[in-house]
Scaffold this motif. Structure first.
Motif: not given
Lengths: 395, 217
Positions: A172-180
């Motif tokens: 989830l963190g990785a996905a959120r980082r990618r999104e950011a």
């Protein structure tokens, strides 16, 4: 029992049952009388009262109170032998017995149960403590906090669960980082055309020369168009990332229809343009338009579009200068522009192609064509579900 | 002042060309690292406006190129990447200033003038010599007696000479300052402008150094 004894002649009249001495209270529980059919007492057990245990003397069960004691009696008579046998159960003794048994059992049982309850409560509480601790730490956790949970090493049963949870959080963190990162990149990408717009607006506002003013306004229009293209691309990309293409969205479309924008461009030729592809016509059409625009921007004199139904491979090939080998693997990355790309592109066209094909369950390869131009190979499974079942079979 | 703008976005590059030329500067625009390095090697610039995200490389490589060769040129980085970390990296790589996109054109011009001043070791905005004062911002000149009306190119020549009063500038150096790459230059254009300046300022204000060029008296 008694009847059979009497029948067998092993019980003599007036035999007294032997006195065991111990627990005579209980000895008195079962009593037996043998009466002649004429009404004489032939024999009785020691604990039996002198009175008839059963008044009537009919065969079967009866009850009688003798000197204050309640008896439950079974009577049987044997006409041939001339006996009537009565077996009485002293209810007071039975109740006493039952009472004793109950007090002897219930006390320890209640105590045992209490102890067991306490033990269960304690051990369950102890066993669940890690869960409670995890629940607490999850409950007070900030929504932004995706750091791994601490799991105490004693909570062995909880470990796989916590590890799975931590894995989920890291993904989830990785996905959120990618999104950011994507949002930041998009914002940066928008800043350059905005800077262009601002500068041109300032020139238009400050210049007294009408020619300079109108030229600045034209430049602003170019910049606005480019920004609009960039925003459209961003929206398309967001949509492609969000939603996989379902079987219901798919239609059978000809290759030629997907690349409708090629009409009128003499450089474009189709190999088997009537081949049918099972794709979402809108979304794949948009991706095809991007592929085509990319080829058109670079091609010298020919763009070849072909589809091989057996391998499910769609190929778009141009005879342009191609892309340097060092850049090939970066094609399709968001906002990446090959070093020889024309200025003004959004850097999103091939990213959209990549995302759309992925949403169809397929994949894209960027290669150099034998002539040196760019060759894009798109492989699309015919059915989303088919590709899914294939992958599960492989698993 | 002669400026090299390195920016790949065509609209912004055009805006820099038009907008900074309006400040009286000669502006060249390139869109690629390769072209920027070639331009910097072949001719002298007073200042560079540098975008960092270029199609064929990082703008910082241009900055390093300039600093490694000790070129006497002010560099203002113009970038969409403008959080403080990026600014620090840019400034430490040798940038004189850092401007985030989007930006105010007038502010960029002011920063360029400030960078230029610092490079010349001067803190007052106006240039003064022999009773003549030049204001690089308004591009006006005056003497104690009153206004000194100058054409754009006369102002540019006088500004170049007054920036470094002791230095002799060759004809070609002055030409570079006056004309962009695309402009036709008459063979004696500089002499003509010098002639007019002498007529306005007195024959002795600008001295000819035979075979070398011009300097101030």
């Amino acid at each position: 029992m008694v009847s059979s004894l009497v029948q067998a002649g092993s019980v003599r009249p007036a035999i007294q049952a032997p006195d065991t001495g111990a627990a005579d209270v209980y000895d008195r529980q079962l009593s037996c009388q043998i009466w002649s059919l004429e009404g004489d007492l032939i024999g009785r057990s020691q604990s039996a009262p002198a009175e008839r245990l059963s008044e009537g003397g009919d065969d079967g069960f009866s009850e009688r109170t003798i000197r204050g004691e309640r008896w439950r009696v079974y009577t049987v008579h044997d006409r041939d032998a001339g006996f009537r046998v009565m077996v009485g159960d002293n209810l007071a003794v039975r109740e006493h017995l039952v009472g004793n048994v109950v007090t002897a059992l219930i006390g320890p049982a209640v105590l045992g149960l209490l102890a067991l309850g306490v033990l269960i409560w304690w051990s369950v509480g102890r066993g669940l403590a890690p869960i409670r601790q995890m629940t607490r730490s999850l409950a007070v956790r900030d929504a932004e906090d995706l750091t791994a949970l601490d799991v105490s090493p004693d909570a062995r049963e909880l470990r796989p669960f916590a590890l799975a949870l931590n894995d989920l959080m890291s993904r989830l963190g990785a996905a959120r980082r990618r999104e950011a990162e994507f949002t930041a990149a998009a914002a940066h990408e928008l800043r350059t055309p905005l800077a262009g717009l601002r500068v041109q607006a300032q020139i238009a506002a400050s210049s007294s020369d009408p020619a300079v003013r109108s030229r600045a306004l034209e430049q602003m229009q170019t910049s606005v168009d480019r920004t609009a293209r960039l925003v459209t691309g961003l929206l398309a990309l967001a949509r492609e990332d969000e939603m996989p293409v379902s079987d219901e969205d798919r239609r059978w479309v000809t290759l030629r229809a997907l690349f409708a924008g090629a009409e009128g461009d003499g450089r474009v030729s189709f190999v088997d343009g009537d081949a049918l592809l099972n794709v979402d016509p809108d979304r794949f059409g948009a991706a095809a338009a991007n592929l085509l625009a990319n080829a058109q921007a670079h091609a010298e004199s020919s763009i070849l579009i072909s589809y091989d139904p057996t391998s499910g491979r769609l190929i778009v090939e141009d005879d342009g200068p191609g892309v340097a080998f060092s850049d090939l693997h970066r094609l399709g990355r968001r906002f990446f522009r090959a070093s020889n790309a024309p200025t003004g592109g959004s850097g999103l066209g091939l990213s959209i192609v990549l995302a759309t094909v992925k949403a169809h369950g397929g994949q894209v390869q960027f290669l150099r064509s034998p002539g040196g131009g760019l060759r894009v190979e798109v492989t699309i499974p015919e059915q989303a579900s088919e590709s899914l079942s294939n992958s599960t079979k492989r698993d | 002042m002669r400026l090299l703008a390195i920016e790949d976005d065509p609209v912004l590059a055009d805006g820099l060309q038009v907008g900074l030329s309006a400040c009286g500067w000669t502006v060249e625009v390139v869109g690629r690292v390769e072209d920027a390095l070639a331009a910097l090697e072949s001719s002298a610039f007073d200042a560079v406006v540098l975008d960092l995200g270029l199609p064929d490389g990082d703008g910082l490589s241009v900055l390093r190129f300039v600093r490694e060769r000790d070129m006497d040129v002010g560099v203002v980085v113009l970038s969409a990447r403008d959080d403080s970390r990026d600014r620090i990296v840019g400034l430490d790589a040798g940038a004189d200033d850092y401007v985030g996109k989007p930006f105010d054109l007038d502010e960029l011009a002011a920063r360029l003038r400030a960078v230029r001043r610092r490079l010349l070791g001067r803190s007052t905005p106006a240039l003064r010599h022999g009773g003549v004062t030049l204001d690089p911002k308004s591009r006006l000149a005056w003497r104690e007696e009153g206004d000194l009306p100058l054409s754009r190119r006369e102002f540019a020549i006088l500004e170049a000479l007054m920036e470094r009063p002791a230095q002799v500038l060759s004809r070609s150096q002055l030409e570079e300052r006056l004309y962009g790459w695309q402009e036709e230059i008459g063979s004696n254009a500089v002499e003509v402008h010098i002639h007019y300046l002498r007529a306005k300022l007195g024959a002795g204000f600008i001295r000819t150094v035979r075979g070398v060029g011009y300097t101030l008296q």
